[in-house]
Design a protein around this motif. Structure first.
Motif, mmCIF file in Angstrom:
data_model
loop_
_atom_site.group_PDB
_atom_site.id
_atom_site.type_symbol
_atom_site.label_atom_id
_atom_site.label_comp_id
_atom_site.label_asym_id
_atom_site.label_seq_id
_atom_site.Cartn_x
_atom_site.Cartn_y
_atom_site.Cartn_z
ATOM 1 N N SER A 78 0.431 -1.168 -0.015
ATOM 2 C CA SER A 78 -0.090 0.066 0.037
ATOM 3 C C SER A 78 1.128 1.203 0.154
ATOM 4 O O SER A 78 0.698 2.513 0.252
ATOM 5 C CB SER A 78 -0.895 -0.069 0.820
ATOM 6 N N ALA A 79 2.015 1.197 -0.169
ATOM 7 C CA ALA A 79 3.370 1.792 -0.030
ATOM 8 C C ALA A 79 2.849 3.125 -1.332
ATOM 9 O O ALA A 79 2.471 2.922 -2.506
ATOM 10 C CB ALA A 79 4.550 2.292 0.027
ATOM 11 N N VAL A 80 2.749 4.403 -0.980
ATOM 12 C CA VAL A 80 2.676 5.168 -2.364
ATOM 13 C C VAL A 80 4.135 6.201 -1.985
ATOM 14 O O VAL A 80 4.442 6.987 -0.875
ATOM 15 C CB VAL A 80 2.098 6.310 -2.053
ATOM 16 N N CYS A 81 4.964 5.753 -3.032
ATOM 17 C CA CYS A 81 6.268 5.832 -3.638
ATOM 18 C C CYS A 81 6.314 7.301 -4.580
ATOM 19 O O CYS A 81 5.593 7.467 -5.724
ATOM 20 C CB CYS A 81 7.372 4.812 -3.660
ATOM 21 N N GLY A 82 7.588 8.332 -4.149
ATOM 22 C CA GLY A 82 8.115 9.218 -5.446
ATOM 23 C C GLY A 82 9.438 9.535 -5.339
ATOM 24 O O GLY A 82 10.035 10.060 -4.348
ATOM 25 N N ILE A 83 9.419 9.326 -6.502
ATOM 26 C CA ILE A 83 11.343 9.421 -6.647
ATOM 27 C C ILE A 83 11.829 10.971 -6.801
ATOM 28 O O ILE A 83 11.436 11.493 -8.132
ATOM 29 C CB ILE A 83 12.397 8.326 -7.758
ATOM 30 N N VAL A 84 13.138 11.440 -6.074
ATOM 31 C CA VAL A 84 12.489 12.964 -6.852
ATOM 32 C C VAL A 84 14.251 13.198 -6.702
ATOM 33 O O VAL A 84 15.216 12.595 -5.850
ATOM 34 C CB VAL A 84 12.564 13.588 -5.336
ATOM 35 N N ALA A 85 14.534 13.626 -8.791
ATOM 36 C CA ALA A 85 16.114 14.171 -8.458
ATOM 37 C C ALA A 85 16.945 15.297 -8.727
ATOM 38 O O ALA A 85 15.363 15.750 -9.201
ATOM 39 C CB ALA A 85 16.030 12.822 -9.469
ATOM 40 N N SER A 86 17.030 16.113 -8.518
ATOM 41 C CA SER A 86 18.181 16.934 -8.261
ATOM 42 C C SER A 86 18.985 17.041 -8.398
ATOM 43 O O SER A 86 20.392 16.690 -8.848
ATOM 44 C CB SER A 86 16.713 17.785 -7.444
ATOM 45 N N ILE B 285 8.821 11.468 9.003
ATOM 46 C CA ILE B 285 8.194 12.947 9.172
ATOM 47 C C ILE B 285 6.003 12.661 10.205
ATOM 48 O O ILE B 285 5.787 11.689 9.116
ATOM 49 C CB ILE B 285 7.545 13.661 8.462
ATOM 50 N N ASP B 286 5.650 12.179 10.946
ATOM 51 C CA ASP B 286 4.862 12.364 12.045
ATOM 52 C C ASP B 286 4.492 10.765 11.673
ATOM 53 O O ASP B 286 5.877 9.417 11.684
ATOM 54 C CB ASP B 286 3.455 12.149 11.065
ATOM 55 N N ASP B 287 3.450 9.966 11.198
ATOM 56 C CA ASP B 287 3.703 8.817 11.455
ATOM 57 C C ASP B 287 3.003 7.898 10.314
ATOM 58 O O ASP B 287 3.468 6.858 9.699
ATOM 59 C CB ASP B 287 2.223 8.268 12.376
ATOM 60 N N ASP B 288 3.797 8.572 8.880
ATOM 61 C CA ASP B 288 3.495 7.619 7.706
ATOM 62 C C ASP B 288 4.243 8.690 6.263
ATOM 63 O O ASP B 288 4.553 7.511 5.841
ATOM 64 C CB ASP B 288 2.106 8.102 7.774
ATOM 65 N N VAL B 289 4.894 9.311 6.512
ATOM 66 C CA VAL B 289 5.859 9.492 5.690
ATOM 67 C C VAL B 289 7.192 9.604 5.939
ATOM 68 O O VAL B 289 7.740 9.676 7.099
ATOM 69 C CB VAL B 289 6.053 11.180 5.098
ATOM 70 N N SER B 290 8.008 9.000 4.903
ATOM 71 C CA SER B 290 9.514 8.755 5.080
ATOM 72 C C SER B 290 10.395 9.374 3.664
ATOM 73 O O SER B 290 9.520 9.229 2.824
ATOM 74 C CB SER B 290 9.747 7.506 4.835
ATOM 75 N N ILE B 291 11.076 10.070 4.163
ATOM 76 C CA ILE B 291 12.420 10.606 2.891
ATOM 77 C C ILE B 291 13.610 9.562 3.216
ATOM 78 O O ILE B 291 14.222 9.292 4.104
ATOM 79 C CB ILE B 291 13.167 11.852 3.030
ATOM 80 N N MET C 292 19.293 11.709 -5.112
ATOM 81 C CA MET C 292 17.870 11.186 -5.401
ATOM 82 C C MET C 292 17.771 10.744 -4.394
ATOM 83 O O MET C 292 17.652 10.116 -3.405
ATOM 84 C CB MET C 292 18.443 9.570 -6.712
ATOM 85 N N ASN C 293 16.420 11.210 -4.469
ATOM 86 C CA ASN C 293 15.550 10.900 -3.091
ATOM 87 C C ASN C 293 14.439 10.177 -3.477
ATOM 88 O O ASN C 293 13.122 10.303 -4.421
ATOM 89 C CB ASN C 293 15.573 11.773 -2.091
ATOM 90 N N CYS C 294 13.728 9.200 -2.366
ATOM 91 C CA CYS C 294 12.374 8.411 -2.144
ATOM 92 C C CYS C 294 11.265 8.648 -1.290
ATOM 93 O O CYS C 294 12.487 8.298 -0.125
ATOM 94 C CB CYS C 294 12.719 6.625 -2.078
ATOM 95 N N PHE C 295 10.259 9.685 -1.433
ATOM 96 C CA PHE C 295 9.087 9.821 -0.942
ATOM 97 C C PHE C 295 8.262 8.924 -0.358
ATOM 98 O O PHE C 295 7.552 8.735 -1.443
ATOM 99 C CB PHE C 295 8.899 10.983 -1.005
ATOM 100 N N VAL C 296 8.156 8.414 0.372
ATOM 101 C CA VAL C 296 7.135 7.269 0.611
ATOM 102 C C VAL C 296 6.437 7.192 1.548
ATOM 103 O O VAL C 296 6.369 8.226 3.194
ATOM 104 C CB VAL C 296 8.140 5.798 1.077
ATOM 105 N N ARG C 297 4.703 7.327 1.126
ATOM 106 C CA ARG C 297 4.170 7.079 2.393
ATOM 107 C C ARG C 297 3.295 6.112 3.181
ATOM 108 O O ARG C 297 2.855 5.690 1.962
ATOM 109 C CB ARG C 297 2.637 8.561 1.933
ATOM 110 N N ASP C 298 4.288 5.259 3.811
ATOM 111 C CA ASP C 298 3.648 4.406 4.546
ATOM 112 C C ASP C 298 4.036 4.234 5.948
ATOM 113 O O ASP C 298 4.992 4.314 6.504
ATOM 114 C CB ASP C 298 4.485 3.543 3.677
ATOM 115 N N LYS C 299 2.668 4.118 6.468
ATOM 116 C CA LYS C 299 2.696 2.919 7.706
ATOM 117 C C LYS C 299 4.109 2.943 8.789
ATOM 118 O O LYS C 299 5.098 2.650 10.048
ATOM 119 C CB LYS C 299 1.586 3.519 8.999
ATOM 120 N N SER C 300 3.525 1.297 7.902
ATOM 121 C CA SER C 300 4.880 0.378 8.633
ATOM 122 C C SER C 300 6.221 1.018 7.667
ATOM 123 O O SER C 300 7.114 0.295 9.136
ATOM 124 C CB SER C 300 4.199 -0.762 7.849
#
Length: 189
Positions: A8-16, A113-119, A136-144
């Motif tokens: 159920s994780a939602v991930c976003g890759i951000v490169a800069s 960040i909080d209980d569900d966002v990890s970078i 490059m970083n992965c921004f993940v919304r997942d409580k586990s």
């Protein structure tokens, strides 16, 4: 078939990098810090925040957010460590908690960040990562995942020294001068 905990994780890759006009990594860190409602736990080997991140961290504490920063007690880049320490006084004065890891080298780059966002990724919380390096970083919304990273963060805190405002205020003149000199060069590090 069994479902993974991270299905159920939602991930976003951000490169800069220096090739872009807008540093998306910096912008997303800034937005994540400003959007926090409960906690911000940062682990970074190099900590030299720019004014925007510094202000975001201070104002997060003013909003009642638990802000903790974990950095190495010993660094492979002593000048960068001195520059990073030059920001301690201001952050501690506002209530940010800073910990120095004492059990070896710490090279983790993770923000909770909080209980569900990890970078997690390659960027440090420093000017070089935000302006000069390809990151490059992965921004993940997942409580586990967030919970597991928070447990690791707490484990590392148990092996760390919490820096106090009094400790920074009572530092020797040599140390204060060294940190101030390193601070002058921090935009270049």
């Amino acid at each position: 078939s069994e479902r993974s905990e991270l299905d159920s994780a939602v991930c976003g890759i951000v490169a800069s990098g220096p090739h872009t006009d807008l540093n998306f990594t910096h912008e997303v860190f800034f937005l994540a810090i400003n959007g926090a409602k409960r906690r911000i736990y940062i682990t970074t080997p190099y900590f030299i925040p720019d004014l925007a991140i510094l202000t975001a961290l201070r104002t997060a504490v003013m909003r009642g957010i638990d802000v903790r920063i974990l950095v190495p007690g010993e660094s492979d880049a002593p000048l960068v460590r001195l520059a990073g320490r030059s920001y301690y006084r201001e952050l501690l004065r506002f209530g940010v908690r800073i910990f120095e890891f004492e059990n070896g080298i710490l090279h983790t780059k993770a923000t909770i960040i909080d209980d569900d966002v990890s970078i997690i990724g390659s960027a440090n919380i420093d000017i070089r990562s935000f302006r000069l390096n390809f990151e490059m970083n992965c921004f993940v919304r997942d409580k586990s995942l967030n919970e597991r990273l928070a447990e690791l963060f707490e484990y590392h805190l148990g092996q760390s020294h919490e820096v106090t405002f009094e400790e920074v205020e009572n530092a020797s003149n040599i140390r204060r001068l060294s940190e101030a000199a390193a601070h002058l060069f921090s935009p270049l590090m």
